[in-house]
Design a protein around this motif. Structure first.
Motif: not given
Length: 199
Positions: A2-31
């Motif tokens: 079967d197509r793992p539709s629920e996992d695909v959607e969960a992965c998409r949600g995790a990516h959205a949370r990652m984007k919300d968390l990291v967009v705008g980080l500066d060099d001091s945080v990255a280091r």
């Protein structure tokens, strides 16, 4: 399979949370040090980018009918790419992680149903069905979001993810700890054992 539709959607949600968390980080945080020994925030995000890139490569291989290596150069190639990528500026690191996550989301949505049962190769040379990739990516992203130490913690993992990954983690404990110390701890008769790295 079967197509793992629920996992695909969960992965998409995790990516959205990652984007919300990291967009705008500066060099001091990255280091800044992450919660993973020897890795900065930049290392963790670069790892997430290369992991998504490797999944894209394997999914594209699956759709062609090929089985490709997870990482060019194996484990050593993976480590070198992470080390080199972590030295970039924060904007490049974040853009890399977000861009590859979005590309992977698009690929997961486009995989034909008959491809999910086809094999993909792991970094250690093992193989499993492509249908496991969305879950594995979901787990990878959520676990490493907590490693970033940017306010997202293990308490933010969904019950669905914990229920899915906990049986495998528990089953792997005997290979990661002294068996007697592990048994004593599980019986309430000892301290938690020292665990070898998860992998």
């Amino acid at each position: 399979m079967d197509r793992p539709s629920e996992d695909v959607e969960a992965c998409r949600g995790a990516h959205a949370r990652m984007k919300d968390l990291v967009v705008g980080l500066d060099d001091s945080v990255a280091r800044r040090a992450s919660l993973l020994p020897g890795w900065t925030v930049g290392h963790v995000l670069t790892h997430l980018a290369r992991n998504a890139e490797a999944m894209c490569s394997r999914i594209e291989g699956v759709m062609r009918g090929d089985v490709v290596e997870q990482y060019a150069g194996g484990a050593a190639g993976r480590a070198a790419a992470i080390e080199a990528g972590a030295a970039r500026d924060a904007h490049q690191i974040v853009d890399d992680a977000v861009r590859w996550a979005a590309r992977l989301d698009r690929l997961f949505a486009d995989v034909p149903d008959d491809c999910w049962a086809r094999p993909v190769r792991t970094v250690d040379g093992g193989e499993h069905a492509a249908a496991l990739l969305p879950y594995r990516r979901w787990r990878e992203v959520e676990v490493h979001l907590a490693d970033l130490d940017l306010g997202f913690t293990s308490r933010d993992w969904s019950p669905e993810l914990v229920d899915r990954m906990l049986p495998d983690l528990v089953a792997g404990l005997p290979a990661r700890a002294d068996p007697q110390e592990l048994a004593a701890w599980l019986l309430g008769r000892g301290s938690p054992p020292q665990l070898q790295p998860w992998g």
